[in-house]
Design a protein around this motif. Structure first.
Motif, PDB file in Angstrom:
ATOM      1  N   GLU A  14       0.920  -1.094   0.026  1.00 35.05           N
ATOM      2  CA  GLU A  14      -0.072   0.099  -0.088  1.00 35.05           C
ATOM      3  C   GLU A  14       0.744   1.065  -0.082  1.00 35.05           C
ATOM      4  OE1 GLU A  14      -3.850  -2.067   2.429  1.00 35.05           O
ATOM      5  OE2 GLU A  14      -2.423  -0.435   3.494  1.00 35.05           O
ATOM      6  N   ALA A  15       1.794   1.206   0.823  1.00 36.15           N
ATOM      7  CA  ALA A  15       2.848   2.414   0.543  1.00 36.15           C
ATOM      8  C   ALA A  15       3.499   2.385  -0.521  1.00 36.15           C
ATOM      9  CB  ALA A  15       3.883   2.052   1.860  1.00 36.15           C
ATOM     10  N   ASP A  16       3.928   1.409  -1.306  1.00 34.89           N
ATOM     11  CA  ASP A  16       4.431   1.520  -2.522  1.00 34.89           C
ATOM     12  C   ASP A  16       3.504   2.166  -3.632  1.00 34.89           C
ATOM     13  OD1 ASP A  16       6.880   0.655  -1.582  1.00 34.89           O
ATOM     14  OD2 ASP A  16       6.693  -1.595  -2.145  1.00 34.89           O
ATOM     15  N   GLY A  18       1.061   4.437  -2.759  1.00 31.56           N
ATOM     16  CA  GLY A  18       0.862   5.605  -2.602  1.00 31.56           C
ATOM     17  C   GLY A  18      -0.238   5.702  -1.715  1.00 31.56           C
ATOM     18  N   GLU A  19      -0.816   4.628  -1.140  1.00 29.00           N
ATOM     19  CA  GLU A  19      -2.014   4.576  -0.577  1.00 29.00           C
ATOM     20  C   GLU A  19      -1.659   4.839   1.158  1.00 29.00           C
ATOM     21  OE1 GLU A  19      -3.871   0.851  -1.268  1.00 29.00           O
ATOM     22  OE2 GLU A  19      -3.880   1.053  -3.337  1.00 29.00           O
ATOM     23  N   ARG A  20      -0.493   4.875   1.504  1.00 27.76           N
ATOM     24  CA  ARG A  20      -0.141   4.934   2.950  1.00 27.76           C
ATOM     25  C   ARG A  20       0.844   6.036   2.779  1.00 27.76           C
ATOM     26  NH1 ARG A  20      -2.049   0.749   6.171  1.00 27.76           N
ATOM     27  NH2 ARG A  20      -0.752   1.619   8.085  1.00 27.76           N
ATOM     28  N   ASP A  21       0.984   6.898   3.881  1.00 28.74           N
ATOM     29  CA  ASP A  21       1.920   7.860   4.036  1.00 28.74           C
ATOM     30  C   ASP A  21       2.569   7.828   5.294  1.00 28.74           C
ATOM     31  OD1 ASP A  21      -0.272   8.824   5.358  1.00 28.74           O
ATOM     32  OD2 ASP A  21       0.075  11.030   4.776  1.00 28.74           O
ATOM     33  N   ASP A  22       2.147   6.617   6.173  1.00 22.02           N
ATOM     34  CA  ASP A  22       3.039   6.495   7.535  1.00 22.02           C
ATOM     35  C   ASP A  22       4.217   5.536   7.452  1.00 22.02           C
ATOM     36  OD1 ASP A  22       1.382   4.077   6.882  1.00 22.02           O
ATOM     37  OD2 ASP A  22       1.022   3.676   8.810  1.00 22.02           O
ATOM     38  N   ARG A  23       4.680   5.345   6.017  1.00 22.17           N
ATOM     39  CA  ARG A  23       6.120   4.348   6.197  1.00 22.17           C
ATOM     40  C   ARG A  23       6.550   4.730   4.888  1.00 22.17           C
ATOM     41  NH1 ARG A  23       4.024  -1.695   7.140  1.00 22.17           N
ATOM     42  NH2 ARG A  23       6.437  -1.936   7.363  1.00 22.17           N
ATOM     43  N   LEU A  24       7.742   4.507   4.742  1.00 22.31           N
ATOM     44  CA  LEU A  24       8.529   4.726   3.676  1.00 22.31           C
ATOM     45  C   LEU A  24       8.261   3.743   2.494  1.00 22.31           C
ATOM     46  CD1 LEU A  24      12.078   5.275   5.047  1.00 22.31           C
ATOM     47  CD2 LEU A  24      10.125   7.003   4.351  1.00 22.31           C
ATOM     48  N   THR A  25       8.397   3.997   1.234  1.00 20.16           N
ATOM     49  CA  THR A  25       8.246   3.393   0.112  1.00 20.16           C
ATOM     50  C   THR A  25       9.405   2.132   0.181  1.00 20.16           C
ATOM     51  OG1 THR A  25       9.160   4.748  -1.361  1.00 20.16           O
ATOM     52  CG2 THR A  25       6.872   4.809  -1.113  1.00 20.16           C
ATOM     53  N   GLU A  28      12.335   4.407  -1.102  1.00 19.52           N
ATOM     54  CA  GLU A  28      12.702   5.142  -0.214  1.00 19.52           C
ATOM     55  C   GLU A  28      13.688   4.403   0.947  1.00 19.52           C
ATOM     56  OE1 GLU A  28       9.341   8.766  -0.110  1.00 19.52           O
ATOM     57  OE2 GLU A  28       9.002   6.991   1.010  1.00 19.52           O
TER      58      GLU A  28
END
Length: 87
Positions: A14-16, A18-25, A28
Motif C-alpha cells: 500500500e505504501a509503494d 501511494g495509498e499510505r503515507d505512514d511508512r517509507l516506500t 525510499e
C-alpha cells in the motif's frame, strides 16, 4: 506464514502504491539504506573498543567485598534465602 508477516507485506504494498503515507516506500527504504552505508564509510573505520578503554571499571570484575555487598542487598530486597541462591 504468520498473519503479522502478511499484514506487513500488505502495508508495504500500500505504501509503494501511494495509498499510505505512514511508512517509507521500498525505493525510499533502499535509498536510505544506501545513504547510511555511504555515511558509515565516510566516517572512517569503527573502533569498537575505543569507548570501553575510556571507562576503566568497565573491563574489571567487581572486588569480592563489593560483590558480597551487592549480593546481600539483592537478597534482602527480593527476599531471597541463602539456600536458594546457592547454585
Amino acid at each position: 506464514m504468520h498473519k503479522e508477516d502478511l499484514r506487513g507485506w500488505v502495508r508495504q504494498a500500500e505504501a509503494d502504491r501511494g495509498e499510505r503515507d505512514d511508512r517509507l516506500t521500498t525505493v525510499e527504504q533502499d535509498e536510505l539504506r544506501q545513504l547510511r552505508k555511504e555515511a558509515a564509510e565516510l566516517s572512517g573505520p569503527r573502533q569498537p573498543h575505543a569507548q570501553t578503554a575510556r571507562i576503566p571499571w568497565a573491563r574489571r570484575r567487581p572486588s569480592r567485598p563489593s560483590y558480597l555487598k551487592h549480593h546481600a542487598q539483592f537478597s534482602r530486597r527480593f527476599q531471597v534465602s541463602s539456600e536458594s541462591s546457592k547454585v
